[in-house]
Scaffold this active site. Structure first.
Site, PDB file in Angstrom:
ATOM      1  CE  LYS A  32      -2.205   1.759   3.780  1.00  0.00           C
ATOM      2  NZ  LYS A  32      -2.432   3.186   3.973  1.00  0.00           N
ATOM      3  CG  ASP A  59      -4.876   4.545   1.668  1.00  0.00           C
ATOM      4  OD1 ASP A  59      -6.009   5.008   1.457  1.00  0.00           O
ATOM      5  OD2 ASP A  59      -4.426   4.363   2.814  1.00  0.00           O
ATOM      6  CE  LYS A  61      -7.894   6.753   4.066  1.00  0.00           C
ATOM      7  NZ  LYS A  61      -6.464   6.406   4.019  1.00  0.00           N
ATOM      8  CG  ASP A  64     -12.524  17.855  -5.723  1.00  0.00           C
ATOM      9  OD1 ASP A  64     -13.481  18.606  -5.980  1.00  0.00           O
ATOM     10  OD2 ASP A  64     -11.364  18.274  -5.591  1.00  0.00           O
ATOM     11  CB  THR A 119     -11.174   3.733  12.311  1.00  0.00           C
ATOM     12  OG1 THR A 119      -9.914   4.015  11.725  1.00  0.00           O
ATOM     13  CG2 THR A 119     -11.812   2.563  11.613  1.00  0.00           C
ATOM     14  NE  ARG A 211       1.973   1.798  13.301  1.00  0.00           N
ATOM     15  CZ  ARG A 211       1.121   2.509  14.024  1.00  0.00           C
ATOM     16  NH1 ARG A 211       1.570   3.371  14.899  1.00  0.00           N
ATOM     17  NH2 ARG A 211      -0.184   2.341  13.868  1.00  0.00           N
TER      18      ARG A 211
HETATM   19  O1  C5P Z   1       1.020   0.371  11.201  1.00  0.00           O
HETATM   20  P1  C5P Z   1      -0.406  -0.091  11.103  1.00  0.00           P
HETATM   21  O2  C5P Z   1      -0.549  -1.598  10.911  1.00  0.00           O
HETATM   22  O3  C5P Z   1      -1.287   0.446  12.189  1.00  0.00           O
HETATM   23  O4  C5P Z   1      -0.882   0.547   9.696  1.00  0.00           O
HETATM   24  C1  C5P Z   1      -2.210   0.479   9.267  1.00  0.00           C
HETATM   25  C2  C5P Z   1      -2.352   1.195   7.964  1.00  0.00           C
HETATM   26  O5  C5P Z   1      -3.724   1.241   7.610  1.00  0.00           O
HETATM   27  C3  C5P Z   1      -1.870   2.648   7.974  1.00  0.00           C
HETATM   28  O6  C5P Z   1      -1.369   2.938   6.654  1.00  0.00           O
HETATM   29  C4  C5P Z   1      -3.115   3.431   8.268  1.00  0.00           C
HETATM   30  O7  C5P Z   1      -3.072   4.742   7.751  1.00  0.00           O
HETATM   31  C5  C5P Z   1      -4.158   2.597   7.528  1.00  0.00           C
HETATM   32  N1  C5P Z   1      -5.531   2.745   7.997  1.00  0.00           N
HETATM   33  C6  C5P Z   1      -5.926   2.479   9.308  1.00  0.00           C
HETATM   34  N2  C5P Z   1      -7.235   2.631   9.677  1.00  0.00           N
HETATM   35  C7  C5P Z   1      -8.143   3.039   8.770  1.00  0.00           C
HETATM   36  C8  C5P Z   1      -7.772   3.289   7.450  1.00  0.00           C
HETATM   37  C9  C5P Z   1      -6.444   3.138   7.096  1.00  0.00           C
HETATM   38  O8  C5P Z   1      -5.104   2.092  10.120  1.00  0.00           O
HETATM   39  N3  C5P Z   1      -9.401   3.142   9.126  1.00  0.00           N
END
Ligand code: C5P
Length: 232
Positions: A32, A59, A61, A64, A119, A211
């Site tokens: 992503k 990603d 998003k 517009d 979220t 992460r």
């Molecule tokens: O590091 P981590 O596993 O928390 O990363 C989750 C990824 O998913 C990040 O790129 C974050 O921006 C994205 N994301 C999220 N919750 C959402 C939409 C996207 O954690 N509702």
């Protein structure tokens, strides 16, 4: 229906991202690319990672007026990405225009998925700032149904919502779920999390994992563990 683990490459430079991907040697995980990396490096980073043989979820998003989103989606589809997204709040007209823009001359197009409510938006702020008085899960399901009606392929949602989305929009409607953590791992700033195995049993189609893989001592081993737990 394909299911897969998508690595969130949340890096701020091309060098950091490519040296991370170099660790995978022959493997080509689905990745992503989000706003951070795209705004830092521009479309060339997408072309470069695609040329290395990875599938890409871009990603960005989009949100517009329909005409602007349609034209922007046409540009993104020429970047040959595999999945991209927009905000369902842009309404059905915007989602339909996005699909048109995204469809290439040969009729193929990347998967198009919608963000319902972020979220990070709480029930309270949704009511007080956005003036939406309904319960969050009802809003999320309604936006998902709007996306399905407009012809989109799926939504980004919490793994906790994935089975309900399938109930409302059908089994083939794709659920892409972040918030995944290993049972013995750090939760970090995510609040409602699931393990890859739980996400699998609840019916997520794609999990987006950042992460737990990017910050692991051995990212390749962490990715393989994730794939094993999620795909079985
Ligand atoms: O590091 P981590 O596993 O928390 O990363 C989750 C990824 O998913 C990040 O790129 C974050 O921006 C994205 N994301 C999220 N919750 C959402 C939409 C996207 O954690 N509702």
């Amino acid at each position: 229906m394909s299911r897969d683990v998508i690595i969130a490459c949340d890096f701020s430079s091309k060098e950091a991202c490519l040296s991370f991907l170099d660790k995978f040697e022959g493997k080509k995980p689905f990745v992503k690319i989000g706003m951070e990396l795209f705004y830092a490096e521009g479309p060339s980073i997408v072309r470069e990672i695609k040329a290395r043989g990875h599938k890409i979820f871009l990603d960005l998003k989009l949100h517009d007026i329909p005409n602007t989103v349609k034209k922007s989606m046409a540009v993104l589809s020429h970047l040959d990405v595999d999945m991209c997204n927009l905000h369902a709040a842009g309404t059905g007209a915007m989602m339909e225009a996005a699909l048109e823009g995204l469809t290439r001359e040969d009729g193929t197009r990347p998967l198009l998925i919608a963000v319902t409510q972020l979220t990070s938006t709480s029930q309270e702020r949704m009511e007080q700032e956005l003036l939406i008085p309904e319960p969050m899960d009802k809003v999320v399901m309604h936006y998902a149904a709007n996306a399905a009606k407009a012809g989109l392929d799926g939504v980004v949602c919490s793994p906790l919502e994935a089975d309900k989305v399938h109930e409302v929009c059908g089994e083939s409607f794709v659920t892409v779920t972040p918030g995944v953590r290993f049972a013995d791992g750090d939760v970090g700033d995510q609040v409602r999390v699931m393990t890859p195995a739980q996400a699998r049993s609840i019916g997520s189609d794609y999990i987006v994992v950042g992460r737990p893989i990017t910050a692991a001592a051995d990212p390749v081993a962490a990715y393989e563990r994730c794939v094993k737990e999620f795909l079985g």
